[in-house]
Design a protein around this motif. Structure first.
Motif, PDB file in Angstrom:
ATOM      1  N   THR A 111      51.184 -70.153  37.031  1.00 39.81           N
ATOM      2  CA  THR A 111      51.820 -68.838  36.932  1.00 39.81           C
ATOM      3  C   THR A 111      52.095 -68.409  35.499  1.00 39.81           C
ATOM      4  O   THR A 111      52.188 -67.232  35.198  1.00 39.81           O
ATOM      5  CB  THR A 111      53.164 -68.838  37.693  1.00 39.81           C
ATOM      6  OG1 THR A 111      53.958 -69.931  37.197  1.00 39.81           O
ATOM      7  CG2 THR A 111      52.953 -68.995  39.183  1.00 39.81           C
ATOM      8  N   ARG A 112      52.236 -69.367  34.611  1.00 33.71           N
ATOM      9  CA  ARG A 112      52.552 -69.043  33.208  1.00 33.71           C
ATOM     10  C   ARG A 112      51.431 -69.598  32.337  1.00 33.71           C
ATOM     11  O   ARG A 112      51.403 -70.777  32.006  1.00 33.71           O
ATOM     12  CB  ARG A 112      53.900 -69.683  32.849  1.00 33.71           C
ATOM     13  CG  ARG A 112      54.459 -69.249  31.512  1.00 33.71           C
ATOM     14  CD  ARG A 112      55.714 -70.023  31.173  1.00 33.71           C
ATOM     15  NE  ARG A 112      56.951 -69.508  31.727  1.00 33.71           N
ATOM     16  CZ  ARG A 112      57.590 -68.422  31.301  1.00 33.71           C
ATOM     17  NH1 ARG A 112      57.118 -67.726  30.299  1.00 33.71           N
ATOM     18  NH2 ARG A 112      58.714 -68.048  31.878  1.00 33.71           N
ATOM     19  N   TYR A 113      50.491 -68.739  31.988  1.00 37.29           N
ATOM     20  CA  TYR A 113      49.274 -69.242  31.335  1.00 37.29           C
ATOM     21  C   TYR A 113      48.740 -68.332  30.234  1.00 37.29           C
ATOM     22  O   TYR A 113      47.737 -68.631  29.617  1.00 37.29           O
ATOM     23  CB  TYR A 113      48.174 -69.430  32.396  1.00 37.29           C
ATOM     24  CG  TYR A 113      47.914 -68.166  33.175  1.00 37.29           C
ATOM     25  CD1 TYR A 113      48.654 -67.876  34.322  1.00 37.29           C
ATOM     26  CD2 TYR A 113      46.986 -67.241  32.740  1.00 37.29           C
ATOM     27  CE1 TYR A 113      48.462 -66.696  35.013  1.00 37.29           C
ATOM     28  CE2 TYR A 113      46.788 -66.052  33.424  1.00 37.29           C
ATOM     29  CZ  TYR A 113      47.532 -65.791  34.560  1.00 37.29           C
ATOM     30  OH  TYR A 113      47.359 -64.617  35.237  1.00 37.29           O
ATOM     31  N   LYS A 114      49.411 -67.191  29.994  1.00 38.19           N
ATOM     32  CA  LYS A 114      48.835 -66.230  29.040  1.00 38.19           C
ATOM     33  C   LYS A 114      49.170 -66.559  27.582  1.00 38.19           C
ATOM     34  O   LYS A 114      50.203 -67.142  27.289  1.00 38.19           O
ATOM     35  CB  LYS A 114      49.342 -64.815  29.355  1.00 38.19           C
ATOM     36  CG  LYS A 114      48.796 -64.276  30.658  1.00 38.19           C
ATOM     37  CD  LYS A 114      49.245 -62.857  30.906  1.00 38.19           C
ATOM     38  CE  LYS A 114      48.742 -62.411  32.286  1.00 38.19           C
ATOM     39  NZ  LYS A 114      49.431 -61.193  32.740  1.00 38.19           N
ATOM     40  N   ILE A 115      48.254 -66.167  26.695  1.00 37.71           N
ATOM     41  CA  ILE A 115      48.506 -66.245  25.253  1.00 37.71           C
ATOM     42  C   ILE A 115      48.527 -64.823  24.704  1.00 37.71           C
ATOM     43  O   ILE A 115      47.601 -64.043  24.950  1.00 37.71           O
ATOM     44  CB  ILE A 115      47.409 -67.050  24.515  1.00 37.71           C
ATOM     45  CG1 ILE A 115      47.319 -68.487  25.046  1.00 37.71           C
ATOM     46  CG2 ILE A 115      47.682 -67.063  23.005  1.00 37.71           C
ATOM     47  CD1 ILE A 115      46.276 -69.359  24.334  1.00 37.71           C
ATOM     48  N   VAL A 116      49.590 -64.495  23.986  1.00 40.19           N
ATOM     49  CA  VAL A 116      49.685 -63.181  23.348  1.00 40.19           C
ATOM     50  C   VAL A 116      49.210 -63.296  21.900  1.00 40.19           C
ATOM     51  O   VAL A 116      49.707 -64.139  21.150  1.00 40.19           O
ATOM     52  CB  VAL A 116      51.145 -62.668  23.350  1.00 40.19           C
ATOM     53  CG1 VAL A 116      51.252 -61.326  22.617  1.00 40.19           C
ATOM     54  CG2 VAL A 116      51.669 -62.544  24.771  1.00 40.19           C
ATOM     55  N   ILE A 117      48.228 -62.467  21.523  1.00 44.11           N
ATOM     56  CA  ILE A 117      47.807 -62.406  20.112  1.00 44.11           C
ATOM     57  C   ILE A 117      47.691 -60.936  19.699  1.00 44.11           C
ATOM     58  O   ILE A 117      47.855 -60.043  20.541  1.00 44.11           O
ATOM     59  CB  ILE A 117      46.452 -63.119  19.844  1.00 44.11           C
ATOM     60  CG1 ILE A 117      45.329 -62.450  20.628  1.00 44.11           C
ATOM     61  CG2 ILE A 117      46.523 -64.597  20.184  1.00 44.11           C
ATOM     62  CD1 ILE A 117      43.942 -62.935  20.207  1.00 44.11           C
ATOM     63  N   GLU A 118      47.412 -60.699  18.425  1.00 39.06           N
ATOM     64  CA  GLU A 118      47.191 -59.327  17.980  1.00 39.06           C
ATOM     65  C   GLU A 118      45.770 -58.922  18.366  1.00 39.06           C
ATOM     66  O   GLU A 118      44.850 -59.716  18.200  1.00 39.06           O
ATOM     67  CB  GLU A 118      47.279 -59.220  16.453  1.00 39.06           C
ATOM     68  CG  GLU A 118      48.579 -59.663  15.845  1.00 39.06           C
ATOM     69  CD  GLU A 118      48.325 -60.456  14.567  1.00 39.06           C
ATOM     70  OE1 GLU A 118      48.082 -59.841  13.526  1.00 39.06           O
ATOM     71  OE2 GLU A 118      48.365 -61.697  14.629  1.00 39.06           O
ATOM     72  N   ALA A 119      45.606 -57.680  18.824  1.00 44.81           N
ATOM     73  CA  ALA A 119      44.248 -57.153  18.962  1.00 44.81           C
ATOM     74  C   ALA A 119      43.707 -57.100  17.541  1.00 44.81           C
ATOM     75  O   ALA A 119      44.414 -56.687  16.635  1.00 44.81           O
ATOM     76  CB  ALA A 119      44.281 -55.761  19.569  1.00 44.81           C
ATOM     77  N   ALA A 143      43.853 -63.942  30.722  1.00 48.38           N
ATOM     78  CA  ALA A 143      44.889 -64.755  30.075  1.00 48.38           C
ATOM     79  C   ALA A 143      45.139 -64.409  28.608  1.00 48.38           C
ATOM     80  O   ALA A 143      46.171 -64.786  28.051  1.00 48.38           O
ATOM     81  CB  ALA A 143      44.538 -66.237  30.196  1.00 48.38           C
ATOM     82  N   LEU A 144      44.215 -63.700  27.973  1.00 53.18           N
ATOM     83  CA  LEU A 144      44.431 -63.354  26.566  1.00 53.18           C
ATOM     84  C   LEU A 144      45.005 -61.937  26.494  1.00 53.18           C
ATOM     85  O   LEU A 144      44.339 -60.960  26.821  1.00 53.18           O
ATOM     86  CB  LEU A 144      43.120 -63.439  25.779  1.00 53.18           C
ATOM     87  CG  LEU A 144      43.256 -63.455  24.255  1.00 53.18           C
ATOM     88  CD1 LEU A 144      44.031 -64.677  23.772  1.00 53.18           C
ATOM     89  CD2 LEU A 144      41.878 -63.428  23.597  1.00 53.18           C
ATOM     90  N   LEU A 145      46.239 -61.849  26.080  1.00 49.76           N
ATOM     91  CA  LEU A 145      46.950 -60.570  26.080  1.00 49.76           C
ATOM     92  C   LEU A 145      47.005 -60.069  24.636  1.00 49.76           C
ATOM     93  O   LEU A 145      47.619 -60.701  23.779  1.00 49.76           O
ATOM     94  CB  LEU A 145      48.360 -60.841  26.605  1.00 49.76           C
ATOM     95  CG  LEU A 145      49.176 -59.707  27.186  1.00 49.76           C
ATOM     96  CD1 LEU A 145      48.419 -58.997  28.281  1.00 49.76           C
ATOM     97  CD2 LEU A 145      50.481 -60.266  27.727  1.00 49.76           C
ATOM     98  N   GLU A 146      46.341 -58.944  24.382  1.00 45.72           N
ATOM     99  CA  GLU A 146      46.237 -58.477  22.996  1.00 45.72           C
ATOM    100  C   GLU A 146      47.182 -57.316  22.718  1.00 45.72           C
ATOM    101  O   GLU A 146      47.230 -56.349  23.470  1.00 45.72           O
ATOM    102  CB  GLU A 146      44.795 -58.052  22.702  1.00 45.72           C
ATOM    103  CG  GLU A 146      43.811 -59.202  22.823  1.00 45.72           C
ATOM    104  CD  GLU A 146      42.412 -58.800  22.426  1.00 45.72           C
ATOM    105  OE1 GLU A 146      42.214 -58.384  21.275  1.00 45.72           O
ATOM    106  OE2 GLU A 146      41.514 -58.892  23.276  1.00 45.72           O
ATOM    107  N   LEU A 147      47.902 -57.435  21.621  1.00 46.22           N
ATOM    108  CA  LEU A 147      48.822 -56.381  21.205  1.00 46.22           C
ATOM    109  C   LEU A 147      48.061 -55.393  20.329  1.00 46.22           C
ATOM    110  O   LEU A 147      47.568 -55.760  19.268  1.00 46.22           O
ATOM    111  CB  LEU A 147      49.961 -56.975  20.376  1.00 46.22           C
ATOM    112  CG  LEU A 147      50.886 -57.973  21.074  1.00 46.22           C
ATOM    113  CD1 LEU A 147      51.713 -58.715  20.022  1.00 46.22           C
ATOM    114  CD2 LEU A 147      51.800 -57.249  22.052  1.00 46.22           C
TER     115      LEU A 147
END
Ligand SMILES: *Cc1c(COP(=O)(O)O)cnc(C)c1O
Length: 409
Positions: A111-119, A143-147
């Protein structure tokens, strides 16, 4: 302003590349490869000499024994990033260290698997994060969450970073941001991001490639879980130089954390018993794998000695004036073909300014390069310039602005 500059003598401690006419180049790429301290050669030659005369005994009998050599750099490196000694180690190179740290600090669950990085994060960070996600059997798309900045904007807004983290809170395993974005030059509010991330139960790490030696860092107080940086940019250790790692002290004795182990991370007292059982050293040192490259350490030590002599606080103070002056002169050109995309707030940037060129006209970059400016072009449409307080002068900045103005004309 140069006459008034208390740090001006440090320029003489570096080799400044020359233009073809014999004059000093206007070197604004210390954010990419820092210049060579004049002492580097001596530091490396000392080790060559000891190897020549002592062979293996240099591990203990060299002027600077090789066995504990990496420890000679710990305090100065810790001072540069605002960390405790036990939280800091010099080892490997940056992307390698990001992977080693993710092995320990990216521990995804169903359930908790995402990585937040900068776009638009530096490509190596994107590849590293994506490959870790795949390694754990998750899909990168999900899973890759881009800001990303808002449409029409260049930098990330603090409230948008917060919103993304809070909205995805339960599913984020790791937040991995640059300290200073390599493209825009935007610096992030570490403490704030760590607070928001931790409140959601995520681990928070930083890539300080463009921050170490450039901006004031208080890694320990920021409460970040980990950080990694290279030392060939602002830290002048030479191409491919040995890198740095921070692990917050609260993880220093978390020996149950999974990690990829090697003998140099093993308890110093018993390392040479050659036991089968791995006993990690406490602190960041416990993440080391191999006995370190001494020539690389020597090169970095030469530069850290210069940093210590100049003082990080003095450097940052000069840096703000130097970059502020550059910003003032650029704004004074009043030409709609160029615009600075780096934040105007000096708390939100280091020494680099990123100049967006209208219609991605690369000829402008070529023209300033022909006039002796060493800057860089980053696709699609940015010229990055980084006046470095250790060896750049206010005259460098003035001359650059004049050249740019003339090239535009
Ligand atoms: C320079 C830089 C790198 C380079 O990685 P190496 O492993 O040292 O080749 C990676 N990430 C960022 C953000 C950088 O600025």
């Amino acid at each position: 302003m140069d006459l008034d500059d208390r740090l001006k003598q440090f320029r003489d401690e570096f080799y400044i590349p020359k233009q073809s006419n014999g004059e000093d180049a206007i070197y604004f790429t210390g954010n990419s490869l820092g210049l060579q301290p004049k002492t580097t050669k001596d530091y490396i030659e000392q080790e060559l000499k000891d190897w020549e005369t002592l062979g293996v005994e240099g591990h203990f009998k060299a002027k600077n024994s090789w066995m504990p050599y990496h420890e000679f750099l710990t305090e100065q490196m810790a001072n540069v990033v605002g960390a405790k000694l036990s939280e800091t180690v010099v080892m490997n190179s940056l992307t390698v260290n990001l992977h080693l740290l993710m092995v320990s600090f990216y521990r995804p669950t169903q359930t908790r698997y995402k990585i937040v990085i900068e776009a638009g994060a530096f490509p190596s960070d994107q590849y590293a994060a994506a490959s870790q996600i795949k390694f754990h059997g998750f899909g990168v798309e999900d899973a890759l969450l881009e800001l990303a900045p808002r449409v029409g904007e260049n930098c990330l807004r603090a409230e948008d970073i917060e919103q993304t983290i809070v909205e995805n809170g339960d599913s984020i395993a790791l937040i991995l941001l640059g300290g200073v974005n390599y493209y825009t030059g935007q610096k992030f509010d570490f403490q704030k991001i760590v607070e928001i991330g931790h409140a959601q139960g995520a681990v928070v790490g930083f890539d300080l490639a463009h921050a170490a030696g450039n901006v004031e860092l208080n890694l320990h107080d920021s409460n970040a879980d980990f950080a990694a940086w290279c030392s060939y940019k602002y830290l002048n250790a030479g191409p491919g130089g040995i890198a740095g790692v921070f692990v917050h002290e609260r993880h220093g004795e978390a020996f149950d954390l999974p990690r990829f182990a090697g003998w140099w991370g093993h308890d110093k007292a018993t390392r040479f018993f050659m036991d089968k059982q791995f006993v990690p050293m406490p602190g960041a040192e416990g993440w080391q794998l191999s006995n370190p490259p001494i020539f690389q350490l020597a090169a970095l030590k030469a530069s850290l000695d210069v940093f210590e002599a100049a003082g990080m606080k003095n450097l940052i103070e000069k840096s703000k004036r130097l970059t502020g002056y550059l910003e003032f002169l650029l704004n004074d050109i009043h030409d709609e073909r160029i615009s600075v995309i780096t934040p105007a707030d000096e708390k939100m940037r280091g020494c680099q300014l990123s100049i967006r060129v209208k219609d991605a006209d690369k000829n402008l970059f070529k023209a300033v390069s022909d006039k002796g400016v060493v800057a860089d072009w980053r696709e699609p449409d940015v010229i990055r310039v980084a006046p470095v307080p250790l060896y750049n002068s206010f005259s460098d900045v003035y001359k650059f602005a004049l050249i740019l103005k003339n090239c535009l004309a």
